[in-house]
Structures are given as C-alpha cells and as structure tokens.
Scaffold this active site. Structure first.
Site, short mmCIF file in Angstrom:
data_model
loop_
_atom_site.label_atom_id
_atom_site.label_comp_id
_atom_site.label_asym_id
_atom_site.label_seq_id
_atom_site.Cartn_x
_atom_site.Cartn_y
_atom_site.Cartn_z
N GLU A 1 -7.09 0.06 8.41
CA GLU A 1 -6.55 -1.20 7.89
C GLU A 1 -5.60 -1.86 8.86
O GLU A 1 -5.55 -3.09 8.97
CB GLU A 1 -5.82 -0.96 6.56
CG GLU A 1 -5.23 -2.24 5.99
CD GLU A 1 -4.63 -2.08 4.62
OE1 GLU A 1 -4.41 -3.12 3.97
OE2 GLU A 1 -4.40 -0.95 4.19
N ASP B 1 -7.16 4.22 5.01
CA ASP B 1 -6.06 3.40 4.50
C ASP B 1 -4.82 4.28 4.49
O ASP B 1 -4.73 5.20 3.68
CB ASP B 1 -6.36 2.87 3.11
CG ASP B 1 -5.42 1.73 2.71
OD1 ASP B 1 -4.30 1.70 3.25
OD2 ASP B 1 -5.80 0.90 1.87
N ILE C 1 -1.62 3.74 3.68
CA ILE C 1 -0.87 3.63 2.43
C ILE C 1 -1.59 2.59 1.58
O ILE C 1 -1.44 1.38 1.80
CB ILE C 1 0.60 3.22 2.65
CG1 ILE C 1 1.34 4.27 3.48
CG2 ILE C 1 1.30 3.02 1.30
CD1 ILE C 1 2.81 3.92 3.74
N ASP C 2 -2.38 3.05 0.64
CA ASP C 2 -3.05 2.12 -0.28
C ASP C 2 -2.13 1.93 -1.49
O ASP C 2 -1.79 2.87 -2.19
CB ASP C 2 -4.39 2.70 -0.74
CG ASP C 2 -5.11 1.71 -1.64
OD1 ASP C 2 -5.64 0.73 -1.11
OD2 ASP C 2 -5.10 1.92 -2.87
N THR D 1 0.60 -0.64 -0.96
CA THR D 1 1.84 -0.86 -0.22
C THR D 1 2.89 -1.57 -1.07
O THR D 1 4.09 -1.26 -0.95
CB THR D 1 1.55 -1.68 1.06
OG1 THR D 1 0.66 -0.94 1.90
CG2 THR D 1 2.83 -1.95 1.84
N ASP E 1 -10.03 0.39 1.44
CA ASP E 1 -9.47 0.50 0.09
C ASP E 1 -10.23 1.51 -0.77
O ASP E 1 -9.65 2.11 -1.67
CB ASP E 1 -9.52 -0.85 -0.63
CG ASP E 1 -8.68 -1.94 0.04
OD1 ASP E 1 -7.54 -1.64 0.40
OD2 ASP E 1 -9.19 -3.06 0.19
#
Length: 268
Positions: A71, A89, A91-92, A94, A217
C-alpha cells in the site's frame, strides 16, 4: 508452489508478522507523523511506512525472486500475476489506529501464479492471528475455523458495510441498498476491511461489502475465506482481480447470490 515451500514461507512470514506487530505496539504512542493521501480521510502514518518497509526488506533479502504489492509504495508495479506475489497492508484500519489505538490489522496474502497460497490477518492489539494455507483450512490462532453455514438465509445475515452504501455513490442506487439493509438482520462496520473479512471467515459475520478496495485491503482475508467456503467477487459477481481496485463482495455461499442480485438491481 508445493507443500514444503508453502510451509517454509508460511512459518517465516508468520514470524515477521509477530515481530512487526510488536514494533507497532512499542512505538504507537510516539508522534505518528500523520499525512493525508488521496483525500483528508485517507491517512498514513510513519508506522504504516516503517512496517511496510520492514516487511518488504525481509522479503527482498530472503526471497529476492518474489514480487510485492504494498500500500505504501515500497513494492513493485505489476502487469500480471506470474510468480510469487506478496500483497501487503502494513496497517489496515489506519483511522482506527490513529483515533482508537485498536481494531487494525496487518494483512498479507501470498499468491503463486494467481492462486492464493497463504493468508494472514493479524489483529495487532488483541494478538489474534487469522491464518490459512491453501488446502489446509483457516485458523484463528490455534483454533481451526469451521466451514461456513450453507443453510444461512439472507434475512438472518449480519453484513459488514459502511454508511456510504446508503448515500449517493457511483456504484449502486442507494435506495436499493436501503431496501437491502431492511432485508438483512443487521449491518455493521468496524473500519478495517481485513478484520471484516476475517470475521466472515470465522462465521461471526456473514458477508462484507465495500464500494472500493485495493488488493492489499483484502488479499489475506480472501485466502482465509476460500478455505472455509466463502465466495469472493466484485459488485457484478466477477472473480476478484488481485491487480485492480474495485468494489468487493465476500460472503457465505448461501447468501452470495442474493447479495449480487441486489447489487445488480441497483447497479449504475
């Protein structure tokens, strides 16, 4: 990818995820250096970037022949799904991370020639790892997840979807989605697509709808769902494309078709 290769990559990736999660917990109360990307609500922090770089550096060092889609820009630009691809990802969720300090996840999906081989969704603050290897089932920590209930009815379903489905949007007539919400048992949103998909795989939620999601994601959660019988597609019922951003539907197979019919009715 044979079973031995899959097991080796799985074990190494799992260790990296735990290490990355520990680093996030250690540094999350320091200044985050928050920036907006495509819009004021599309946020990124220093830890998003540092976590992705940590993972990308280790993949490059250990598997230099593998490709990466990430990402935060540390991966590759790909035009096909040949070879082994890590979709990351860091930190999905955020916004949850910034505002609530919880309900966010590290998500990794590993594909080989377009086939999902390994999936991870790590709930960092609750220390829950959802994980799967192709053909071996999906797990929540050490507990194997059951196959999804094939008798589920749409009227009994809990569906993850955010409020934008019920506002004017470019994908579907919102009045049709209002009818949809009145049909199902309940709608939920937690602010992390990766965790939403993990909850569908766990069977505590029956579907997840998103107006627009990038591959990072959902890649890890899609692999989880395929191991328990979940179906994945776009708003028209087409198969998921790991190289494109698109609307997404992940659902129990018993209600997937009914959801797609609602979406087709309101499709713009």
């Amino acid at each position: 990818m044979n079973q031995e290769q899959r097991q080796e990559i799985y074990e190494i990736a799992r260790n990296w995820i735990y290490e990355a999660g520990a680093q996030i917990r250690e540094h999350m109360n320091e200044p985050l250096g928050i920036e907006a990307k495509s819009n004021p609500n599309d946020l990124v922090t220093i830890l998003d970037k540092q976590t992705e770089k940590f993972l990308v550096d280790r993949i490059h060092q250990t598997y230099p022949e593998h490709h990466i889609i990430g990402e935060e820009g540390f991966g590759d630009t790909l035009s096909n799904v040949d070879g082994t691809i890590w979709i990351i990802d860091p930190i999905d969720g955020t916004m949850n991370f910034i505002h609530q300090k919880r309900t966010f996840a590290i998500s990794i999906g590993i594909l080989h020639n377009g086939v999902g081989e390994i999936g991870f969704v790590y709930d960092v603050m609750d220390d829950i790892l959802y994980h799967a290897k192709r053909g071996e089932g999906a797990f929540k920590n050490d507990i194997k997840l059951a196959s999804l209930d094939k008798e589920k009815k749409l009227e009994e379903a809990i569906v993850g979807m955010n409020h934008f489905w019920l506002c004017n949007n470019k994908v579907v007539d919102y009045t049709v989605m209002q009818k949809f919400v009145r049909t199902i048992r309940g709608a939920r949103t937690i602010g992390s697509a990766a965790l939403e998909l993990a909850h569908v795989a766990e069977g505590v939620q029956d579907a997840y709808l998103a107006l627009s999601l990038a591959p990072w994601d959902v890649a890890g959660g899609i692999i989880l769902n395929k191991e328990v019988g979940g179906i994945v597609g776009d708003a028209d019922g087409n198969p998921w494309n790991p190289l494109e951003r698109s609307p997404a539907v992940v659902a129990n197979p018993a209600i997937y078709g009914s959801i797609i019919e609602f979406l087709k009715e309101g499709r713009k």
